[in-house]
Design an enzyme around this catalytic site. Structure first.
Site, PDB file in Angstrom:
ATOM      1  N   TRP A  94       0.857  -1.181   0.000  1.00  0.00           N
ATOM      2  CA  TRP A  94       0.000   0.000   0.000  1.00  0.00           C
ATOM      3  C   TRP A  94       0.898   1.238   0.000  1.00  0.00           C
ATOM      4  CZ3 TRP A  94      -4.927   1.401  -0.700  1.00  0.00           C
ATOM      5  CH2 TRP A  94      -5.322   2.671  -0.279  1.00  0.00           C
ATOM      6  N   ILE A  95       0.667   2.154  -0.937  1.00  0.00           N
ATOM      7  CA  ILE A  95       1.462   3.380  -1.040  1.00  0.00           C
ATOM      8  C   ILE A  95       0.564   4.569  -0.731  1.00  0.00           C
ATOM      9  CG2 ILE A  95       2.912   4.820  -2.520  1.00  0.00           C
ATOM     10  CD1 ILE A  95       4.076   2.047  -1.908  1.00  0.00           C
ATOM     11  N   ASP A 196       1.964   2.990 -19.878  1.00  0.00           N
ATOM     12  CA  ASP A 196       0.616   3.523 -19.668  1.00  0.00           C
ATOM     13  C   ASP A 196       0.702   4.709 -18.716  1.00  0.00           C
ATOM     14  OD1 ASP A 196      -2.129   3.826 -19.768  1.00  0.00           O
ATOM     15  OD2 ASP A 196      -2.599   2.084 -18.531  1.00  0.00           O
TER      16      ASP A 196
END
Length: 289
Positions: A94-95, A196
């Site tokens: 999780w960032i 992307d």
């Protein structure tokens, strides 16, 4: 899904109690969850309507970027290769953080440094995805050949099959493909690209450090990546200034930028329909009238 997540955490060695499982944004294609245990925080994606290699190539892309030791990415902790409609999970760190005044400047410099990591050939060793659309790859000596066959022609075939390519547009695409060598160089360094890179695929982490997420990696002309950063309004000026200082941009960028953006416009045409048709037509008009 919660039971699958709990089983996955045990499988990766986190036997601590689960404090939070909360669905979060970032799940346009997948279901996405914030998970907190007593040991650490996770971002977990789940999907039961994907090819077996869907999460594997995303994990491989994240690890390819991590290996450059340039721009940060979340650590890949585990992934599934589901078959027969079974649900698969991708588990990464999780960032979370708050942008600092220098975050986008750091991002520009670090992306430039990532682009300086190069391969001997263009493309990628596995087929990947952009959104829900498959991207055929392979390794090519010529960037021109790769871009024509694996990128533009691939999306053209999809557009025809989906009814997104009326006859006039299809004929102009055919002319453009025949003349592609008028603008696209065959010989450019094959830089490692995120593939992307738009504003939704990076985020600030601790201390404002920028992180890239959701890659669709390839080796190719770095101007292809820069062109996409400008499709939906671009990044802040300090991103481009820092990039140029770290890795000057060649003069031919203005000649190829719309042509490189055409690929992503075709992708959006195939994902979202004719609302992107006029943008495709404008690029075709610019190059072949």
């Amino acid at each position: 899904m919660e039971q699958l997540i709990r089983e996955k955490l045990t499988a990766i060695g986190d036997f601590s109690s689960v404090n939070t499982i909360r669905q979060v944004g970032g799940g346009d294609i997948n279901q996405a969850y914030y998970v907190r245990t007593q040991e650490r925080e996770y971002f977990i994606k789940g999907n039961n309507n994907i090819p077996p290699h869907f999460f594997r190539v995303e994990a491989k892309g994240l690890r390819s970027i991590a290996e450059t030791r340039t721009v940060a990415v979340p650590e890949v902790l585990d992934y599934d290769e589901p078959e027969n409609g079974k649900t698969g999970l991708l588990v990464i760190d999780w960032i979370e953080g708050i942008p600092a005044s220098t975050t986008t400047e750091q991002l520009g410099r670090k992306v430039a440094e990532m682009h300086q990591h190069q391969n001997s050939q263009h493309g990628f060793c596995e087929d990947t995805f952009i959104g829900t659309l498959p991207q055929p790859n392979g390794l090519f000596d010529s960037w021109l050949t790769y871009y024509r066959e694996q990128r533009l022609e691939s999306q053209l075939h999809t557009a025809v099959s989906q009814g997104n390519m009326p006859e006039k547009r299809r004929k102009r695409m055919a002319v453009l493909l025949d003349r592609l060598d008028d603008w696209i160089p065959a010989s450019v360094p094959p830089s490692l690209l995120h593939g992307d890179l738009w504003g939704g695929n990076w985020l600030p982490g601790p201390d404002g450090e920028p992180f890239l997420v959701d890659p669709s990696v390839l080796y190719g002309d770095r101007l292809f990546e820069l062109a996409f950063t400008e499709v939906f309004g671009g990044f802040p000026d300090d991103f481009y200034k820092a990039y140029r200082e770290a890795y000057p941009i060649p003069d031919y960028y203005s000649d190829v930028k719309p042509l490189y953006q055409l690929y992503y416009l075709l992708v959006h045409l195939n994902m979202f329909g004719e609302v992107y048709g006029p943008s495709v037509d404008r690029v075709l008009s610019e190059y072949i009238g």
